[in-house]
Design a protein around this motif. Structure first.
Motif, PDB file in Angstrom:
ATOM      1  N   UNK A 178       0.823  -1.217   0.000  1.00  0.00           N
ATOM      2  CA  UNK A 178       0.000   0.000   0.000  1.00  0.00           C
ATOM      3  C   UNK A 178       0.855   1.264   0.000  1.00  0.00           C
ATOM      4  N   UNK A 179       1.938   1.250   0.756  1.00  0.00           N
ATOM      5  CA  UNK A 179       2.836   2.409   0.771  1.00  0.00           C
ATOM      6  C   UNK A 179       3.437   2.651  -0.612  1.00  0.00           C
ATOM      7  N   UNK A 180       3.902   1.584  -1.244  1.00  0.00           N
ATOM      8  CA  UNK A 180       4.522   1.715  -2.555  1.00  0.00           C
ATOM      9  C   UNK A 180       3.493   2.144  -3.597  1.00  0.00           C
ATOM     10  N   UNK A 181       2.339   1.486  -3.623  1.00  0.00           N
ATOM     11  CA  UNK A 181       1.331   1.784  -4.649  1.00  0.00           C
ATOM     12  C   UNK A 181       0.799   3.208  -4.527  1.00  0.00           C
ATOM     13  N   UNK A 182       0.413   3.615  -3.326  1.00  0.00           N
ATOM     14  CA  UNK A 182      -0.116   4.968  -3.141  1.00  0.00           C
ATOM     15  C   UNK A 182       0.948   6.028  -3.388  1.00  0.00           C
ATOM     16  N   UNK A 183       2.159   5.789  -2.888  1.00  0.00           N
ATOM     17  CA  UNK A 183       3.235   6.753  -3.079  1.00  0.00           C
ATOM     18  C   UNK A 183       3.642   6.910  -4.527  1.00  0.00           C
ATOM     19  N   UNK A 184       3.759   5.791  -5.234  1.00  0.00           N
ATOM     20  CA  UNK A 184       4.131   5.847  -6.651  1.00  0.00           C
ATOM     21  C   UNK A 184       3.038   6.517  -7.475  1.00  0.00           C
ATOM     22  N   UNK A 185       1.789   6.252  -7.114  1.00  0.00           N
ATOM     23  CA  UNK A 185       0.655   6.857  -7.820  1.00  0.00           C
ATOM     24  C   UNK A 185       0.687   8.379  -7.698  1.00  0.00           C
ATOM     25  N   UNK A 186       0.881   8.872  -6.489  1.00  0.00           N
ATOM     26  CA  UNK A 186       0.859  10.324  -6.276  1.00  0.00           C
ATOM     27  C   UNK A 186       2.118  10.982  -6.830  1.00  0.00           C
ATOM     28  N   UNK A 187       3.267  10.439  -6.526  1.00  0.00           N
ATOM     29  CA  UNK A 187       4.514  11.059  -7.022  1.00  0.00           C
ATOM     30  C   UNK A 187       4.632  10.901  -8.532  1.00  0.00           C
ATOM     31  N   UNK A 188       4.279   9.737  -9.048  1.00  0.00           N
ATOM     32  CA  UNK A 188       4.412   9.487 -10.481  1.00  0.00           C
ATOM     33  C   UNK A 188       3.408  10.238 -11.329  1.00  0.00           C
ATOM     34  N   UNK A 189       2.227  10.453 -10.793  1.00  0.00           N
ATOM     35  CA  UNK A 189       1.193  11.138 -11.564  1.00  0.00           C
ATOM     36  C   UNK A 189       1.168  12.642 -11.378  1.00  0.00           C
ATOM     37  N   UNK A 190       2.075  13.153 -10.565  1.00  0.00           N
ATOM     38  CA  UNK A 190       2.050  14.572 -10.218  1.00  0.00           C
ATOM     39  C   UNK A 190       2.215  15.488 -11.428  1.00  0.00           C
ATOM     40  N   UNK A 191       3.169  15.224 -12.283  1.00  0.00           N
ATOM     41  CA  UNK A 191       3.423  16.115 -13.423  1.00  0.00           C
ATOM     42  C   UNK A 191       2.302  16.083 -14.452  1.00  0.00           C
ATOM     43  N   UNK A 192       1.810  14.893 -14.761  1.00  0.00           N
ATOM     44  CA  UNK A 192       0.782  14.767 -15.794  1.00  0.00           C
ATOM     45  C   UNK A 192      -0.632  14.965 -15.261  1.00  0.00           C
ATOM     46  N   UNK A 193      -0.784  15.064 -13.950  1.00  0.00           N
ATOM     47  CA  UNK A 193      -2.107  15.253 -13.377  1.00  0.00           C
ATOM     48  C   UNK A 193      -3.007  14.041 -13.557  1.00  0.00           C
ATOM     49  N   UNK A 194      -2.432  12.866 -13.425  1.00  0.00           N
ATOM     50  CA  UNK A 194      -3.178  11.620 -13.606  1.00  0.00           C
ATOM     51  C   UNK A 194      -4.104  11.385 -12.415  1.00  0.00           C
ATOM     52  N   UNK A 195      -5.369  11.090 -12.687  1.00  0.00           N
ATOM     53  CA  UNK A 195      -6.341  10.724 -11.643  1.00  0.00           C
ATOM     54  C   UNK A 195      -6.421  11.738 -10.522  1.00  0.00           C
ATOM     55  N   UNK A 196      -6.195  11.252  -9.305  1.00  0.00           N
ATOM     56  CA  UNK A 196      -6.256  12.120  -8.123  1.00  0.00           C
ATOM     57  C   UNK A 196      -5.268  13.280  -8.210  1.00  0.00           C
TER      58      UNK A 196
END
Length: 189
Positions: A101-119
């Motif tokens: 959960x730590x890896x998935x949530x963290x990667x989702x937020x940090x990885x999607x930050x520039x492109x504005x993916x999802x949340x």
């Protein structure tokens, strides 16, 4: 034959972790919405879709959007603490799940930050700075890997397929199948 049961258990366990992680993440959005006076219109938790929570009324979208990943990491960590404090014999599974959960949530937020993916798109629209999103990922992803690392060597686990019983493999398959059926039946489309 024990290698087959080890593979069956592993695949089902990873898929189950993914589904449970999505459920906790969406639970965070739901709780964030309800606690800020929002009105949840639907939650999509279909196993073949990316989970999503839609609010008909959302007076505090920044809180609601951050509640997903925050609850998505805090609850598994709380479960891990409880498992360790009670000396539960299966605490390693909770530790793996918390790391997941730590890896998935963290990667989702940090990885999607520039492109504005999802949340991340909502986070950016509501004023969350990039550095905050990246810091969330920089704190959670390595912490998840530390939890995994403390479980021991995957090579050691792989070399001992006899540690996974036929019974546990079938129970895991049945559990994941039940979870999938429930998600399909009760998820909003």
């Amino acid at each position: 034959m024990s290698r087959i049961y080890q593979l069956l258990f592993s695949i089902c366990w990873l898929f189950g972790c993914w589904l449970a992680m999505m459920g906790l993440h969406e639970l965070g959005h739901v709780l964030g919405g309800l606690l800020t006076g929002g009105q949840v219109s639907r939650v999509v938790l279909h196993p073949l879709a990316i989970s999503r929570t839609d609010l008909a009324m959302n007076p505090y979208p920044a809180i609601v959007v951050w509640a997903g990943p925050l609850i998505g990491v805090i609850l598994p960590l709380g479960l891990l603490i409880a498992a360790r404090l009670t000396n539960w014999s299966q605490a390693e599974f909770v530790q793996f799940f918390a790391g997941f959960c730590l890896i998935a949530n963290g990667a989702y937020i940090a990885g999607g930050a520039l492109d504005g993916i999802g949340d991340c798109g909502v986070m950016r629209q509501t004023g969350s700075p990039l550095w905050l999103m990246w810091c969330f990922g920089l704190m959670t992803v390595p912490a998840g890997f530390v939890l995994w690392h403390r479980l021991g060597s995957i090579r050691d686990w792989w070399q001992h397929p006899e540690r996974t019983s036929e019974h546990s493999a079938w129970i895991m398959l049945l559990t994941v199948m039940t979870l999938v059926v429930l998600m399909v039946c009760f998820s909003a489309q």
